[in-house]
Design a protein around this motif. Structure first.
Motif, PDB file in Angstrom:
ATOM      1  N   GLY A   1      13.694  43.474  50.769  1.00 39.29           N
ATOM      2  CA  GLY A   1      15.143  43.340  50.804  1.00 39.29           C
ATOM      3  C   GLY A   1      15.788  43.434  49.431  1.00 39.29           C
ATOM      4  O   GLY A   1      16.926  43.001  49.249  1.00 39.29           O
ATOM      5  N   CYS A   2      15.104  43.996  48.468  1.00 39.19           N
ATOM      6  CA  CYS A   2      15.623  44.073  47.100  1.00 39.19           C
ATOM      7  C   CYS A   2      16.759  45.086  46.949  1.00 39.19           C
ATOM      8  O   CYS A   2      17.531  45.023  46.008  1.00 39.19           O
ATOM      9  N   LEU A   3      16.824  46.029  47.872  1.00 40.08           N
ATOM     10  CA  LEU A   3      17.831  47.099  47.905  1.00 40.08           C
ATOM     11  C   LEU A   3      17.759  48.043  46.707  1.00 40.08           C
ATOM     12  O   LEU A   3      18.714  48.761  46.427  1.00 40.08           O
ATOM     13  N   HIS A   4      16.630  48.065  46.014  1.00 40.27           N
ATOM     14  CA  HIS A   4      16.439  49.040  44.938  1.00 40.27           C
ATOM     15  C   HIS A   4      16.612  50.462  45.475  1.00 40.27           C
ATOM     16  O   HIS A   4      17.104  51.344  44.782  1.00 40.27           O
ATOM     17  N   CYS A   5      16.252  50.651  46.723  1.00 39.07           N
ATOM     18  CA  CYS A   5      16.327  51.975  47.352  1.00 39.07           C
ATOM     19  C   CYS A   5      17.767  52.409  47.612  1.00 39.07           C
ATOM     20  O   CYS A   5      18.026  53.594  47.808  1.00 39.07           O
ATOM     21  N   GLY A   6      18.686  51.472  47.647  1.00 41.23           N
ATOM     22  CA  GLY A   6      20.069  51.811  47.993  1.00 41.23           C
ATOM     23  C   GLY A   6      20.180  52.366  49.400  1.00 41.23           C
ATOM     24  O   GLY A   6      21.099  53.095  49.714  1.00 41.23           O
ATOM     25  N   TYR A   7      19.233  52.031  50.250  1.00 41.46           N
ATOM     26  CA  TYR A   7      19.136  52.491  51.641  1.00 41.46           C
ATOM     27  C   TYR A   7      18.830  53.979  51.769  1.00 41.46           C
ATOM     28  O   TYR A   7      18.944  54.536  52.850  1.00 41.46           O
TER      29      TYR A   7
ATOM     30  N   SER B   1      14.781  52.326  53.729  1.00 46.66           N
ATOM     31  CA  SER B   1      14.871  53.111  52.494  1.00 46.66           C
ATOM     32  C   SER B   1      15.143  54.592  52.741  1.00 46.66           C
ATOM     33  O   SER B   1      15.324  55.347  51.778  1.00 46.66           O
ATOM     34  N   PHE B   2      15.186  54.993  54.021  1.00 46.55           N
ATOM     35  CA  PHE B   2      15.575  56.385  54.316  1.00 46.55           C
ATOM     36  C   PHE B   2      16.272  56.510  55.667  1.00 46.55           C
ATOM     37  O   PHE B   2      16.166  57.514  56.374  1.00 46.55           O
ATOM     38  N   ASN B   3      17.064  55.488  56.003  1.00 49.19           N
ATOM     39  CA  ASN B   3      17.844  55.493  57.245  1.00 49.19           C
ATOM     40  C   ASN B   3      18.675  56.757  57.405  1.00 49.19           C
ATOM     41  O   ASN B   3      18.672  57.387  58.462  1.00 49.19           O
ATOM     42  N   THR B   4      19.422  57.112  56.375  1.00 51.79           N
ATOM     43  CA  THR B   4      20.321  58.266  56.463  1.00 51.79           C
ATOM     44  C   THR B   4      19.540  59.543  56.716  1.00 51.79           C
ATOM     45  O   THR B   4      19.940  60.370  57.541  1.00 51.79           O
ATOM     46  N   SER B   5      18.439  59.706  56.022  1.00 52.29           N
ATOM     47  CA  SER B   5      17.625  60.919  56.216  1.00 52.29           C
ATOM     48  C   SER B   5      17.090  61.011  57.634  1.00 52.29           C
ATOM     49  O   SER B   5      17.096  62.088  58.232  1.00 52.29           O
ATOM     50  N   ILE B   6      16.619  59.892  58.178  1.00 51.25           N
ATOM     51  CA  ILE B   6      16.132  59.896  59.563  1.00 51.25           C
ATOM     52  C   ILE B   6      17.296  60.202  60.502  1.00 51.25           C
ATOM     53  O   ILE B   6      17.178  61.050  61.393  1.00 51.25           O
ATOM     54  N   HIS B   7      18.408  59.531  60.293  1.00 54.05           N
ATOM     55  CA  HIS B   7      19.594  59.705  61.146  1.00 54.05           C
ATOM     56  C   HIS B   7      20.035  61.170  61.171  1.00 54.05           C
ATOM     57  O   HIS B   7      20.348  61.716  62.230  1.00 54.05           O
ATOM     58  N   GLN B   8      20.060  61.814  60.026  1.00 56.61           N
ATOM     59  CA  GLN B   8      20.533  63.193  59.930  1.00 56.61           C
ATOM     60  C   GLN B   8      19.560  64.208  60.510  1.00 56.61           C
ATOM     61  O   GLN B   8      19.953  65.319  60.843  1.00 56.61           O
ATOM     62  N   LYS B   9      18.295  63.839  60.646  1.00 55.39           N
ATOM     63  CA  LYS B   9      17.283  64.763  61.187  1.00 55.39           C
ATOM     64  C   LYS B   9      17.410  64.954  62.698  1.00 55.39           C
ATOM     65  O   LYS B   9      16.915  65.937  63.234  1.00 55.39           O
ATOM     66  N   HIS B  10      18.023  64.003  63.408  1.00 58.41           N
ATOM     67  CA  HIS B  10      18.111  64.067  64.873  1.00 58.41           C
ATOM     68  C   HIS B  10      16.718  64.238  65.484  1.00 58.41           C
ATOM     69  O   HIS B  10      16.505  65.085  66.362  1.00 58.41           O
ATOM     70  N   LEU B  11      15.772  63.427  65.008  1.00 56.12           N
ATOM     71  CA  LEU B  11      14.411  63.488  65.522  1.00 56.12           C
ATOM     72  C   LEU B  11      14.359  63.085  66.987  1.00 56.12           C
ATOM     73  O   LEU B  11      15.153  62.276  67.445  1.00 56.12           O
ATOM     74  N   LYS B  12      13.414  63.643  67.688  1.00 51.61           N
ATOM     75  CA  LYS B  12      13.115  63.177  69.032  1.00 51.61           C
ATOM     76  C   LYS B  12      12.147  62.005  68.888  1.00 51.61           C
ATOM     77  O   LYS B  12      11.495  61.847  67.849  1.00 51.61           O
ATOM     78  N   SER B  13      12.052  61.194  69.935  1.00 52.74           N
ATOM     79  CA  SER B  13      11.146  60.052  69.870  1.00 52.74           C
ATOM     80  C   SER B  13      10.621  59.699  71.257  1.00 52.74           C
ATOM     81  O   SER B  13      11.175  60.116  72.272  1.00 52.74           O
ATOM     82  N   ALA B  14       9.537  58.918  71.242  1.00 53.62           N
ATOM     83  CA  ALA B  14       8.967  58.367  72.474  1.00 53.62           C
ATOM     84  C   ALA B  14       8.247  57.082  72.110  1.00 53.62           C
ATOM     85  O   ALA B  14       7.980  56.817  70.933  1.00 53.62           O
ATOM     86  N   LEU B  15       7.941  56.306  73.125  1.00 56.42           N
ATOM     87  CA  LEU B  15       7.230  55.042  72.961  1.00 56.42           C
ATOM     88  C   LEU B  15       6.055  55.006  73.910  1.00 56.42           C
ATOM     89  O   LEU B  15       6.205  55.268  75.109  1.00 56.42           O
ATOM     90  N   LEU B  16       4.880  54.667  73.386  1.00 60.36           N
ATOM     91  CA  LEU B  16       3.675  54.444  74.184  1.00 60.36           C
ATOM     92  C   LEU B  16       3.208  53.028  73.895  1.00 60.36           C
ATOM     93  O   LEU B  16       2.963  52.680  72.730  1.00 60.36           O
ATOM     94  N   SER B  17       3.088  52.197  74.930  1.00 55.63           N
ATOM     95  CA  SER B  17       2.659  50.824  74.718  1.00 55.63           C
ATOM     96  C   SER B  17       1.849  50.332  75.911  1.00 55.63           C
ATOM     97  O   SER B  17       2.000  50.824  77.025  1.00 55.63           O
ATOM     98  N   VAL B  18       1.008  49.355  75.637  1.00 57.07           N
ATOM     99  CA  VAL B  18       0.178  48.730  76.665  1.00 57.07           C
ATOM    100  C   VAL B  18       0.232  47.218  76.512  1.00 57.07           C
ATOM    101  O   VAL B  18       0.435  46.699  75.418  1.00 57.07           O
ATOM    102  N   ALA B  19       0.052  46.513  77.636  1.00 54.74           N
ATOM    103  CA  ALA B  19       0.050  45.053  77.619  1.00 54.74           C
ATOM    104  C   ALA B  19      -0.908  44.520  78.664  1.00 54.74           C
ATOM    105  O   ALA B  19      -1.099  45.141  79.710  1.00 54.74           O
TER     106      ALA B  19
END
Length: 177
Positions: free
Chosen positions: A49-55, A102-120
């Motif tokens: 949480g130091c914010l050196h990255c400036g987000y 530290s790279f929210n904006t870059s991820i946001h601008q990429k419009h990546l697709k995503s999925a979730l795989l989980s087990v319980a």
């Protein structure tokens, strides 16, 4: 399409791996390029949480995140793979997700697709409620295009998982991309 699985299970040969392998098989058969990162055994420090990255980076910490960041931003789709530990992502995967700041904006601008795989292990109808909510929040916040979730109820052991419907569902999710 380039697909990157973020494998967050400390058990490299457990139930999460069964879903991941089936998803990979289906996605490769559909003609996609697929790779998987072992996040659980990577050298990733928690965000301070130091914010050196400036987000928008770079992060002041010297660990594997520099390379992981590059791989995430060089893909078209990320797949979160995690066993359900106390109703959320594994701690190992959560550390990576926290470092997305530290790279929210870059991820946001990429419009990546995503999925979730989980087990319980648990098979109650509410088992995945918190994880689903967290994943859907990430999708909304990071501007991801959700392609689906495979939530393996009652998959406490690799044998239980192998004999369930979930490996086939993971394969179909990958195949139908």
């Amino acid at each position: 399409m380039k697909i990157l699985l973020l494998f967050g299970s400390p058990n490299l040969n457990g139930s999460s791996r069964i879903l991941a392998d089936n998803f990979i098989q289906g996605a490769k058969e559909a003609g996609h390029s697929v790779s998987m990162l072992d996040i659980a055994h990577a050298n990733i420090h928690p965000c301070t949480g130091c914010l050196h990255c400036g987000y928008e980076g770079p992060c002041i910490q010297k660990d594997d995140m520099k390379q992981i960041r590059k791989q995430i931003l060089d893909t078209d789709m990320i797949v979160f793979v995690s066993p359900l530990y106390y109703y959320g992502f594994s701690a190992q995967l959560k550390i990576l997700i926290d470092r997305f700041c530290s790279f929210n904006t870059s991820i946001h601008q990429k419009h990546l697709k995503s999925a979730l795989l989980s087990v319980a292990w648990n098979a109650d109808n509410w088992t995945f409620d918190a994880l689903e909510s967290h994943y859907k929040t990430l999708v909304r916040y990071l501007n991801l295009g959700d392609q689906g979730m495979i939530l393996g109820y009652g998959c406490g052991t690799p044998s239980m998982t192998s004999h369930s419907i979930y490996p086939k569902q993971a394969y179909q999710l990958g195949r139908n991309l």
